[in-house]
Design an enzyme around this catalytic site. Structure first.
Site, PDB file in Angstrom:
ATOM      1  N   LYS A 128       0.751  -0.992   0.329  1.00 43.94           N
ATOM      2  CA  LYS A 128       0.046   0.479  -0.299  1.00 43.94           C
ATOM      3  C   LYS A 128       0.513   1.034   0.061  1.00 43.94           C
ATOM      4  O   LYS A 128       0.581   2.478  -0.891  1.00 43.94           O
ATOM      5  CB  LYS A 128      -0.717  -0.272   1.363  1.00 43.94           C
ATOM      6  CG  LYS A 128      -2.483   1.502   1.126  1.00 43.94           C
ATOM      7  CD  LYS A 128      -3.309   1.069   1.668  1.00 43.94           C
ATOM      8  CE  LYS A 128      -1.539   1.726   3.097  1.00 43.94           C
ATOM      9  NZ  LYS A 128      -2.964   2.643   5.111  1.00 43.94           N
ATOM     10  N   ASP A 147      -7.095   0.367   0.740  1.00 41.50           N
ATOM     11  CA  ASP A 147      -6.604   0.744   1.811  1.00 41.50           C
ATOM     12  C   ASP A 147      -7.801   0.233   2.173  1.00 41.50           C
ATOM     13  O   ASP A 147      -8.504  -0.216   1.758  1.00 41.50           O
ATOM     14  CB  ASP A 147      -5.958   1.780   1.820  1.00 41.50           C
ATOM     15  CG  ASP A 147      -7.408   2.970   1.803  1.00 41.50           C
ATOM     16  OD1 ASP A 147      -8.376   2.305   1.111  1.00 41.50           O
ATOM     17  OD2 ASP A 147      -7.433   4.609   1.829  1.00 41.50           O
TER      18      ASP A 147
END
Ligand code: SF4
Length: 219
Positions: A128, A147
């Site tokens: 991420k 996310d």
């Protein structure tokens, strides 16, 4: 609602979703304040379990105190922890940031690297974080940032049936055109904050409504 059955119908639906996101969030970008890739890396590490607003309150002072990766590499984690206390999980974040700074300084000449493989060797940088930094700071489409918002909305829109972020990303990169990966991530994060919230999505004003058959869609 009629669900897409053929490849052509699925593609038309994806196109409609992308068009709807463009209408709602034409200028979507990362909300974390930063002046260079290193600052974005630090801000992204700080943003775990913390709001962007809170991170943005901390980082200007932090980058004034430690202007370069070399400064962060030289500080003791327990000292840095006190500087970032208000972002939560400060001991772990301080260790990650000092470790990241040491790796960037010692292995990458003080520059945040530009490949996902190199990024993933940096302490505190999972996929991420790596995708955020490469996409936003360098404009390199290395993948889709997954996310909590991207996970939830991708599931609601039936773009994935997985729950693991790595598998969700693998599903998304197959169906979202590569040139849209960076913008798409920012748009879904904004959508998750603005309308498609976790508890009670506001579906009436959502432009994706005609294409959405989420179980928890609101009438
Ligand atoms: S219609 Fe509702 S559940 Fe579907 S994407 Fe929009 S806000 Fe989210």
């Amino acid at each position: 609602m009629k669900r897409p059955k053929t490849a052509a119908e699925r593609k038309a639906r994806i196109d409609g979703i992308l068009t709807g996101l463009d209408h709602m969030y034409p200028d979507a970008t990362c909300a974390l304040l930063h002046r260079n890739p290193w600052e974005l890396l630090v801000a992204t590490i700080l943003s775990a379990q913390c709001t962007d607003k809170r991170v943005n309150e901390v980082t200007p002072g932090l980058f004034a105190k430690y202007p370069t990766p070399q400064d962060f590499a030289a500080v003791k984690p327990e000292v840095l922890a006190a500087d970032i206390r208000s972002t939560g999980f400060f001991n772990n974040k301080a260790k990650s940031i000092v470790g990241a700074a040491q790796r960037v300084v010692n292995e990458f000449g003080g520059q945040v690297p530009k490949t996902i493989e190199e990024m993933l060797t940096i302490p505190g940088a999972a996929r991420k974080t790596a995708n955020v930094v490469l996409g936003t700071a360098y404009g390199i489409a290395s993948g889709v940032v997954v996310d909590t918002h991207v996970s939830r909305i991708s599931q609601r829109l039936d773009l994935t049936r997985n729950t693991d972020p790595v598998k969700i990303e693998q599903d998304l990169v197959k169906i979202i055109p590569k040139e849209r990966w960076i913008l798409f991530s920012h748009q879904l994060i904004l959508h998750g904050r603005a309308l498609c919230t976790a508890r009670s999505p506001q579906c009436e004003p959502c432009e994706l409504n005609p294409l959405c058959y989420a179980k928890d869609k609101q009438a």
